[in-house]
Design an enzyme around this catalytic site. Structure first.
Site, PDB file in Angstrom:
ATOM      1  N   ASP A  88      -4.990  33.917   8.509  1.00 30.53           N
ATOM      2  CA  ASP A  88      -4.213  32.616   8.060  1.00 30.53           C
ATOM      3  C   ASP A  88      -4.486  31.512   8.886  1.00 30.53           C
ATOM      4  O   ASP A  88      -5.208  31.695   9.733  1.00 30.53           O
ATOM      5  CB  ASP A  88      -2.749  33.137   8.590  1.00 30.53           C
ATOM      6  N   ASP A 123      -1.696  24.921   5.235  1.00 28.80           N
ATOM      7  CA  ASP A 123      -0.670  24.300   4.280  1.00 28.80           C
ATOM      8  C   ASP A 123       0.473  23.600   5.266  1.00 28.80           C
ATOM      9  O   ASP A 123       0.587  24.158   6.282  1.00 28.80           O
ATOM     10  CB  ASP A 123       0.037  25.152   3.440  1.00 28.80           C
ATOM     11  N   CYS A 276      14.376  60.142   9.983  1.00 32.43           N
ATOM     12  CA  CYS A 276      12.985  60.310   9.528  1.00 32.43           C
ATOM     13  C   CYS A 276      12.235  61.146   9.982  1.00 32.43           C
ATOM     14  O   CYS A 276      12.795  62.170  10.941  1.00 32.43           O
ATOM     15  CB  CYS A 276      12.318  59.022  10.060  1.00 32.43           C
ATOM     16  N   CYS A 278       8.604  61.182  10.288  1.00 27.47           N
ATOM     17  CA  CYS A 278       7.178  60.647  10.529  1.00 27.47           C
ATOM     18  C   CYS A 278       6.508  61.560  11.531  1.00 27.47           C
ATOM     19  O   CYS A 278       7.133  62.332  12.179  1.00 27.47           O
ATOM     20  CB  CYS A 278       7.070  59.301  10.746  1.00 27.47           C
ATOM     21  N   CYS A 281       8.790  60.784  14.510  1.00 31.60           N
ATOM     22  CA  CYS A 281      10.164  61.108  14.727  1.00 31.60           C
ATOM     23  C   CYS A 281      10.233  62.783  14.682  1.00 31.60           C
ATOM     24  O   CYS A 281      11.362  63.378  15.076  1.00 31.60           O
ATOM     25  CB  CYS A 281      11.015  60.723  13.472  1.00 31.60           C
TER      26      CYS A 281
END
Length: 537
Positions: A88, A123, A276, A278, A281
């Site tokens: 960016d 931008d 969760c 994962c 977890c």
């Protein structure tokens, strides 16, 4: 750059963008990393999370180099990552701080030196607080910077993103998008300044901005949305046609002890159970993380948060593959009132969505209809369009309306049709003029001739509907009546499947057409009874 679209649903698509470092499979999430204080090693991101794309802020890299913290190098070597890297240019810092010591030409030269795969022009963001004149200046400045790219770039192996500015001034957004698409060096496009709308939950405004951009860009132009990193919003953004996203949310939330779920974020101190499974977890309990030192806890939370985001992207892709992206965003909309408002906003763009939604999918499955919001979905819109354009019954004189009670109504209708076809062999005009239609949400009216057209018999709906849901019946009935010559009608009403308010509207509509009418309530009369009734009208 080549963008191959593999599958579509609503305005969302699964695709492949070719870059010099490999194929980017979309929808794709770019984890934003800090090259100085990276919380998850890039090797782990690539191997454990199966993520082959990263994003880094080139302006922050430049600042770190000026301070002597890191040395100038190819971005892939700098990050120890051989996948796809997007850089960016610093617009987020402009959005946050008002200005940066980095001009457009410097941003181009520096990103080329970094040798990134995808780069963003510098931008100038349109703020939500900007006046129309101030917004115009940001659009002109952004377009001017894109034109500078045409003259300044020296490499052809970088995909340049041109962000679309204009903000809440949709005419400026349209103008910016059209002009940006005419600049040859811009290969991808971006939604400019979206974080200010996401942070304030102004999702309806974001819908308008994205849809205006989509209406103004080439269909094969990949669209990136900056700063989108929460699972609750990602399905909506994909459904609107956004292809790639970036965010440091997984790390920023972890730093603040916030635990991401598919339906929101929760402070770790407010958790008692991990919803969760994962790697983090299933290995730790909530108290384990609370008792850890800050650094270790932050790292584990970041891994969990990133896992949830990756899981959401995969769920979105599977939903596109199965043609159930609408059902996913409808379910997600119930997690926050502002998301629900965004879903309702899609009614404004339902014809555009229908235009982009594929008629035929590789996987054919029935659709689910549960509430009036489902009337926005493209299958319903498409049916009403085709009913108006392609269907007429000038030789039919008697309309039989049968309430939609699922398989029961279909079997009953077909049995009537079979009986009438048998009797029509006697050249009885009374019988040959009979026309059978099933009525009810979500499709309004289904002429029996179309019963096997997908998805008119491949859907399931809730038994109870609302007056709002039943408005589609009135709309569809008006279409059918305007393209037919009925002078008689037999209407079967079922009080468990349609409200009395809608019953009265149907009766009134038929009477206004001077159609002689007989109503049966809560029964499915025999074919002989119906024939006798018609002869007596």
């Amino acid at each position: 750059m080549s963008f191959e679209i593999v599958d579509r649903d609503l305005m969302g698509r699964i695709g492949k963008i070719k870059t010099k470092s490999g194929i980017l499979n979309t929808p794709a999430f770019f984890p934003v990393i800090d090259p100085v204080k990276n919380i998850i090693d890039t090797t782990i991101i690539k191997e454990h999370f199966k993520i082959n794309q990263l994003m880094v802020n080139s302006y922050l890299i430049k600042q770190a180099m000026e301070k002597g913290i890191i040395r100038m190098n190819d971005i892939h070597l700098l990050l120890n990552f051989d996948g796809i890297i997007m850089t960016d240019s610093g617009a987020y810092q402009i959005l946050s701080y008002g200005n940066i010591s980095f001009n457009s030409e410097e941003a181009i030269v520096f990103q080329e030196k970094l040798n990134s795969d995808i780069s963003v022009i510098l931008d100038i963001p349109t703020l939500r607080t900007h006046t129309k004149i101030e917004a115009e200046r940001t659009v002109l400045a952004t377009l001017n910077n894109a034109m500078i790219l045409e003259k300044k770039k020296t490499k052809d192996d970088i995909l340049w993103i041109g962000p679309i500015q204009g903000g809440r001034y949709l005419d400026l957004v349209k103008e910016c998008a059209i002009k940006m698409s005419q600049i040859p060096s811009i290969k991808m496009y971006g939604v400019g300044g979206p974080t200010q709308y996401m942070k304030s939950y102004a999702f309806e405004d974001l819908v308008d901005i994205i849809m205006t951009i989509k209406m103004s860009l080439p269909k094969d132009g990949p669209l990136h949305l900056f700063g989108a990193g929460h699972p609750i919003l990602l399905p909506f953004l994909v459904a609107l046609g956004c292809d790639t996203f970036d965010s440091a949310s997984y790390a920023l939330f972890a730093k603040d002890d916030r635990y991401i779920t598919s339906y929101g974020t929760i402070k770790l101190s407010n958790l008692r159970y991990f919803p969760c499974f994962c790697d983090v977890c299933k290995k730790y309990e909530v108290n384990d993380l609370l008792e850890m030192n800050k650094f270790e806890r932050e790292k584990l939370l970041a891994k969990h948060n990133l896992w949830v985001i990756c899981n959401e992207i995969n769920q979105i892709k599977q939903a596109i593959y199965e043609g159930r992206l609408w059902e996913l965003i409808e379910a997600k909309s119930k997690f926050h009132p502002r998301l629900f408002n965004a879903l309702l906003k899609l009614k404004k763009y339902k014809f555009l969505i229908e235009k982009h939604d594929p008629v035929i999918k590789s996987v054919t499955r029935g659709i689910f209809y549960t509430s009036s919001e489902g009337l926005i979905r493209p299958e319903v819109t498409r049916h009403l369009i085709k009913l108006k354009k392609n269907v007429s019954f000038p030789d039919k004189t008697t309309l039989i309306l049968i309430p939609d009670k699922g398989e029961k109504s279909r079997k009953y209708s077909l049995s009537l049709l079979k009986r009438f076809l048998t009797l029509s062999n006697d050249n009885n005009p009374l019988i040959s003029g009979i026309h059978i239609c099933i009525y009810g949400p979500p499709f309004g009216i289904i002429p029996l001739e179309l019963i096997n057209v997908y998805p008119l018999s491949q859907y399931e709906k809730a038994l109870k509907t609302s007056v709002e849901s039943e408005e589609t019946v009135i709309s569809a009935l008006k279409i059918v009546l305007n393209k037919s010559n009925y002078d008689k009608a037999v209407v079967l009403f079922d009080t468990t499947t349609i409200t009395r308010i809608s019953m009265k509207k149907i009766v009134k509509l038929l009477k206004n057409k001077n159609i002689k009418l007989k109503v049966f309530v809560n029964c499915f009369p025999s074919s002989d009874t119906i024939i006798k009734t018609i002869s007596q009208l």
